[in-house]
Design a protein around this motif. Structure first.
Motif, PDB file in Angstrom:
ATOM      1  N   UNK A 308       0.805  -1.213   0.000  1.00 26.32           N
ATOM      2  CA  UNK A 308       0.000   0.000   0.000  1.00 26.32           C
ATOM      3  C   UNK A 308       0.839   1.265   0.000  1.00 26.32           C
ATOM      4  N   UNK A 309       2.038   1.194   0.582  1.00 20.98           N
ATOM      5  CA  UNK A 309       2.907   2.368   0.666  1.00 20.98           C
ATOM      6  C   UNK A 309       3.810   2.513  -0.548  1.00 20.98           C
ATOM      7  N   UNK A 310       3.903   1.477  -1.370  1.00 21.27           N
ATOM      8  CA  UNK A 310       4.891   1.458  -2.449  1.00 21.27           C
ATOM      9  C   UNK A 310       4.713   2.582  -3.476  1.00 21.27           C
ATOM     10  N   UNK A 311       3.498   2.894  -3.946  1.00 18.24           N
ATOM     11  CA  UNK A 311       3.380   3.986  -4.930  1.00 18.24           C
ATOM     12  C   UNK A 311       3.953   5.305  -4.432  1.00 18.24           C
ATOM     13  N   UNK A 312       3.643   5.673  -3.190  1.00 16.52           N
ATOM     14  CA  UNK A 312       4.176   6.922  -2.646  1.00 16.52           C
ATOM     15  C   UNK A 312       5.678   6.820  -2.435  1.00 16.52           C
ATOM     16  N   UNK A 313       6.159   5.638  -2.046  1.00 16.36           N
ATOM     17  CA  UNK A 313       7.599   5.451  -1.863  1.00 16.36           C
ATOM     18  C   UNK A 313       8.347   5.664  -3.184  1.00 16.36           C
ATOM     19  N   UNK A 320      11.362  12.056   0.478  1.00 14.16           N
ATOM     20  CA  UNK A 320      10.111  12.628   0.974  1.00 14.16           C
ATOM     21  C   UNK A 320       9.017  12.322  -0.041  1.00 14.16           C
ATOM     22  N   UNK A 321       7.918  11.731   0.413  1.00 13.95           N
ATOM     23  CA  UNK A 321       6.811  11.374  -0.474  1.00 13.95           C
ATOM     24  C   UNK A 321       6.031  12.610  -0.900  1.00 13.95           C
ATOM     25  N   UNK A 322       5.173  12.488  -1.915  1.00 18.05           N
ATOM     26  CA  UNK A 322       4.316  13.622  -2.288  1.00 18.05           C
ATOM     27  C   UNK A 322       3.437  14.120  -1.152  1.00 18.05           C
ATOM     28  N   UNK A 323       3.151  13.243  -0.177  1.00 18.36           N
ATOM     29  CA  UNK A 323       2.359  13.662   0.989  1.00 18.36           C
ATOM     30  C   UNK A 323       3.212  14.362   2.041  1.00 18.36           C
ATOM     31  N   UNK A 324       4.512  14.439   1.819  1.00 15.40           N
ATOM     32  CA  UNK A 324       5.391  15.138   2.736  1.00 15.40           C
ATOM     33  C   UNK A 324       5.925  14.305   3.875  1.00 15.40           C
TER      34      UNK A 324
END
Length: 357
Positions: A308-313, A320-324
């Motif tokens: 679930x975390x892989x796309x943002x990673x 730093x992810x797009x969500x900060x």
């Protein structure tokens, strides 16, 4: 402004999405679907369920004549209540100038101590200590002595824990205080090396060694004072292990080298102990339902969270992810997943010793 919510705590908790001034001082409860990320209730079920499973297993072992599992389960909670309050409220213990504000947990379904201590963290200590001990015990490594078995526990803890530890900051399960250079630097990606070595490995190994030496073997001994002693003595063992990096003082680079070398030695020693034992052909211990099920379920649950975390990673820029949110070390996590997976595979393939009549 309360001393429990200073400027650093205020900044960190607001980054997680809440205000540390607006908390319940004793306990708070919120619906699982209202949490900040969908992985949070999954994590709670995985860990709280693991702690309950571990307690059932420990009671079965106790009734069969082995008190170590039950002693380790309770010693983990003693260790928790010795270490966690000073971490959350250093100013209560006169440690604020020495250590400063270190980190804050996000809000989970059930929270204690001014929303600083989630229920799943309380459950994590007995669940995780039992996971590591049962992997090592089931492989038969404690037959070679408490010290060798406890070093193997340190290695098992490292590889199982870091697949969780390197993910938490990205998904806002907790956040480290970036302004704390005393404790939180140096770091591997978003995770302080002090935490990786001292908390993720040294503490659990020291506690396991103490519990095995104090409570293991027939006849059954008076458990309560021995459990308390093991839990209380574990933090000083962590402090002793932290002495080498302390010699580097304020030199972050030197501390990073020292802690990195210590972590490397842990991998070398742990791998050598496990591989040498497996190659010896010595059978493992009779297999418990807990060892058969929970390590694999734990890894599977964390794998789902990582997917679930892989796309943002993968979309992260400079860590730093797009969500900060800060990312963990993907390469280190892959190494830990591989090592933990091989340990689980070894459990399934290991020839079992016969169950005593």
């Amino acid at each position: 402004m309360s001393t429990a919510c200073g400027l650093d705590a205020e900044a960190v908790t607001r980054g997680l999405g809440f205000d540390c001034h607006d908390v319940s001082p004793v306990v708070s409860v919120r619906p699982p679907w209202a949490l900040a990320h969908w992985t949070m209730p999954l994590l709670e079920v995985l860990i709280v369920g693991g702690a309950v499973f571990a307690l059932v297993h420990a009671l079965r072992r106790y009734r069969a004549g082995d008190p170590v599992n039950l002693a380790l389960w309770w010693a983990s909670l003693v260790y928790l209540f010795v270490t966690e309050p000073p971490l959350y409220f250093p100013e209560w213990f006169g440690l604020d100038r020495l250590y400063g504000f270190i980190f804050a947990h996000n809000r989970f379904t059930v929270q204690f101590m001014g929303d600083r201590l989630p229920l799943y963290i309380i459950a994590f200590y007995p669940a995780f200590s039992q996971l590591a001990y049962e992997v090592v015990r089931s492989l038969g490594l404690f037959r070679r002595g408490a010290l060798r078995g406890s070093v193997a526990v340190a290695f098992v803890c490292q590889v199982f824990y870091e697949v969780f530890d390197q993910l938490g900051p990205q998904l806002k399960w907790w956040a480290w205080n970036p302004g704390n250079a005393i404790v939180n630097r140096p770091a591997l990606a978003s995770v302080p090396l002090n935490s990786m070595l001292l908390f993720a490995s040294v503490s659990m190994a020291a506690m396991t060694y103490l519990v095995v030496r104090l409570t293991g073997g027939p006849p059954r001994r008076r458990l309560t004072p021995r459990i308390l002693l093991a839990g209380v003595l574990t933090p000083p063992a962590m402090a002793i292990a932290g002495i080498p990096s302390g010699f580097a003082g304020d030199d972050v680079t030197a501390r990073a080298w020292i802690l990195g070398v210590e972590l490397g030695l842990l991998w070398v020693a742990g791998t050598w102990i496990v591989v040498a034992h497996l190659r010896s052909g010595e059978p493992g211990e009779p297999w418990s339902p807990f060892a058969r099920v929970y390590p694999a379920v734990y890894l599977g649950g964390l794998a789902v969270c990582w997917l679930g975390a892989l796309p943002a990673y993968l979309a992260a820029d400079a860590g730093v992810t797009p969500e900060g949110t800060p990312t963990g070390s993907g390469l280190y996590v892959l190494a830990c997943f591989a090592a933990a997976g091989l340990l689980v595979l070894a459990l399934y393939r290991r020839e079992r010793a016969p169950v005593p009549a």
